[in-house]
Design a protein around this motif. Structure first.
Motif, PDB file in Angstrom:
ATOM      1  N   VAL A   6      13.366   0.741  -3.080  1.00 15.79           N
ATOM      2  CA  VAL A   6      11.908   0.844  -2.978  1.00 15.79           C
ATOM      3  C   VAL A   6      11.391  -0.039  -1.851  1.00 15.79           C
ATOM      4  CG1 VAL A   6       9.733   0.436  -4.167  1.00 15.79           C
ATOM      5  CG2 VAL A   6      11.653   1.453  -5.398  1.00 15.79           C
ATOM      6  N   ARG A   7      11.941  -1.252  -1.749  1.00 16.12           N
ATOM      7  CA  ARG A   7      11.524  -2.158  -0.668  1.00 16.12           C
ATOM      8  C   ARG A   7      11.833  -1.557   0.693  1.00 16.12           C
ATOM      9  NH1 ARG A   7      13.352  -6.395  -2.791  1.00 16.12           N
ATOM     10  NH2 ARG A   7      15.433  -6.407  -1.834  1.00 16.12           N
ATOM     11  N   HIS A   8      12.967  -0.864   0.794  1.00 14.20           N
ATOM     12  CA  HIS A   8      13.348  -0.205   2.041  1.00 14.20           C
ATOM     13  C   HIS A   8      12.339   0.883   2.411  1.00 14.20           C
ATOM     14  CE1 HIS A   8      16.070   1.330   5.137  1.00 14.20           C
ATOM     15  NE2 HIS A   8      15.900   2.549   4.636  1.00 14.20           N
ATOM     16  N   VAL A   9      11.926   1.678   1.419  1.00 16.24           N
ATOM     17  CA  VAL A   9      10.956   2.746   1.663  1.00 16.24           C
ATOM     18  C   VAL A   9       9.609   2.155   2.083  1.00 16.24           C
ATOM     19  CG1 VAL A   9       9.628   4.601   0.581  1.00 16.24           C
ATOM     20  CG2 VAL A   9      12.074   4.396   0.132  1.00 16.24           C
ATOM     21  N   LEU A  10       9.156   1.128   1.364  1.00 17.35           N
ATOM     22  CA  LEU A  10       7.862   0.520   1.685  1.00 17.35           C
ATOM     23  C   LEU A  10       7.850  -0.068   3.095  1.00 17.35           C
ATOM     24  CD1 LEU A  10       6.986  -1.244  -1.704  1.00 17.35           C
ATOM     25  CD2 LEU A  10       6.072   0.910  -0.790  1.00 17.35           C
ATOM     26  N   THR A  11       8.969  -0.646   3.496  1.00 17.50           N
ATOM     27  CA  THR A  11       9.051  -1.189   4.852  1.00 17.50           C
ATOM     28  C   THR A  11       8.881  -0.088   5.893  1.00 17.50           C
ATOM     29  OG1 THR A  11      10.518  -2.961   4.104  1.00 17.50           O
ATOM     30  CG2 THR A  11      10.507  -2.458   6.463  1.00 17.50           C
ATOM     31  N   HIS A  12       9.484   1.077   5.625  1.00 16.38           N
ATOM     32  CA  HIS A  12       9.386   2.177   6.585  1.00 16.38           C
ATOM     33  C   HIS A  12       8.034   2.865   6.547  1.00 16.38           C
ATOM     34  CE1 HIS A  12      13.697   1.599   7.000  1.00 16.38           C
ATOM     35  NE2 HIS A  12      13.671   2.425   8.031  1.00 16.38           N
ATOM     36  N   LEU A  13       7.260   2.638   5.500  1.00 15.91           N
ATOM     37  CA  LEU A  13       5.912   3.200   5.444  1.00 15.91           C
ATOM     38  C   LEU A  13       4.932   2.428   6.319  1.00 15.91           C
ATOM     39  CD1 LEU A  13       5.520   4.126   1.670  1.00 15.91           C
ATOM     40  CD2 LEU A  13       5.532   5.704   3.612  1.00 15.91           C
ATOM     41  N   ILE A  14       5.289   1.232   6.737  1.00 16.96           N
ATOM     42  CA  ILE A  14       4.382   0.431   7.566  1.00 16.96           C
ATOM     43  C   ILE A  14       4.044   1.174   8.852  1.00 16.96           C
ATOM     44  CG2 ILE A  14       4.180  -1.684   8.918  1.00 16.96           C
ATOM     45  CD1 ILE A  14       5.876  -3.084   6.799  1.00 16.96           C
TER      46      ILE A  14
END
Length: 379
Positions: A6-14
């Motif tokens: 989830v943290r990986h996905v949120l980082t890429h949403l930036i």
């Protein structure tokens, strides 16, 4: 957030969220409320009545218009074809005439028509509008060049992800040669779109290709050079430089006199404006202003070469260390015999942990490259 996935996905949403904010600020700030700011116009005539009329128009418009007088209609046409004025009004008690150059800016022509139509109406006569430099029939608004700019820009900055990420293992000189090739292809695509496909350009296709190549090469060299330092943030940076600030200041939809001071200032030196105004000069205005536009594109290309050169110097020690770390072991001295390993003794097996770590690292690197390429968004 404890979940690494989830943290990986949120980082890429930036990145897409920042693009959303940036595109909204740039496009809406540049295009939503076009208003004249010192829009240059001319009044034909040197009589006291003509000068009083010009001053009256200026006083009524305030900072929206810059009004001058010219002696003859031919002088006004020359100013329009050199794009020093956006419109010229020829006063007449019976047939007042407004001269415009539609190929320079359809929106600009519309703006001055809105200014002078009420003036003619006050005298109870219709206004005759004459376009002294109309765009071709296949591009009646003259805005096809703006959409050509978009196609070239997307082809250029999207290629940066492939050359920068997937080509990161190549020497910088190899990537530079690929940039030259890719930009030539992008320029060729642009010339085909402008000529045989949509007929925006009925002549000088070689010149269109040359300017498209200069424009594309500048973007690619800047992007490939920046990728060495910015990695996956290169896409966002390229979007800011060559979409948000570039399309909005190009003059393809609105001339700088119809935009706020920020975008109007960028128009003077940004590469998109150099391309659009250069192609307009080439196709419609007898090369007037072409040299300045070409120099704008050349300067951007030189900036790109400089960024790429700095990146090459930065990469050189790292590549040397990488090569040293993967070099062959030094040979054994001749005086010390090296016993051969009996054929029955197998070579030391690498541990499963070592093989797993290397495989995981390779997979992660491949995934990062793929993610970076996929994050290149065409707008």
């Amino acid at each position: 957030m404890r979940s690494p996935a989830v943290r990986h996905v949120l980082t890429h949403l930036i990145t897409p969220l920042l693009m959303c904010i940036g595109m909204g600020l740039a496009y809406m700030g540049a295009f939503v409320t076009p208003e004249p700011h010192h829009l240059p116009v001319a009044v034909v005539g040197t009589t006291p009545q003509a000068k009083v009329f010009a001053q009256t128009v200026k006083d009524g418009a305030g900072d929206k218009l810059d009004v001058r007088t010219v002696a003859t209609r031919a002088d006004a046409v020359d100013l329009l074809k050199s794009r020093d004025v956006t419109g010229a009004y020829v006063p007449s008690a019976h047939t007042p005439e407004l001269l415009v150059a539609g190929a320079a800016s359809d929106m600009g022509a519309t703006a001055v028509e809105r200014v002078f139509t009420p003036v003619a109406a006050e005298h109870g006569v219709p206004l005759k509008v004459t376009d002294v430099a109309p765009p071709v029939a296949d591009d009646p608004t003259g805005q096809g060049l703006f959409f050509l700019l978009i196609a070239l820009s997307i082809g250029s900055y999207a290629s940066v992800a492939a050359l920068g990420a997937a080509g990161a293992g190549l020497a910088m000189r190899v990537r530079a040669l690929l940039v030259l090739g890719v930009s030539a292809v992008v320029g060729g695509i642009g010339a085909l779109l402008a000529g045989p496909v949509f007929h925006l350009a009925h002549h000088d296709l070689a010149g269109v290709w040359g300017m498209a190549w200069l424009y594309s090469a500048g973007i690619l060299f800047v992007g490939v050079g920046l990728h060495t330092f910015l990695k996956r943030w290169t896409t966002l940076t390229m979007m800011v430089l060559f979409v948000m600030l570039n399309f909005t200041s190009s003059g393809g939809l609105f001339r700088p006199e119809l935009q706020n001071g920020f975008f109007g200032t960028l128009h003077a030196f940004w590469n998109g404006a150099g391309f659009v105004e250069g192609i307009r000069s080439l196709l419609y205005f007898g090369d007037d202003g072409l040299a300045r536009s070409v120099w704008t594109l050349v300067i951007w290309l030189l900036v790109g070469l400089l960024v790429t050169g700095v990146a090459a110097l930065y990469e050189r020690p790292r590549r040397a260390r990488h090569a040293a770390g993967h070099g062959e072991s030094a040979p054994q001295p001749a005086s010390v015999p090296v016993p051969a390993r009996p054929s029955s003794v197998p070579a030391p097996a690498r541990s499963a942990a070592e093989e797993g770590t290397e495989a995981e690292s390779a997979a992660r690197s491949a995934a990062e490259i793929e993610e970076e390429v996929e994050e290149t968004v065409g707008v």
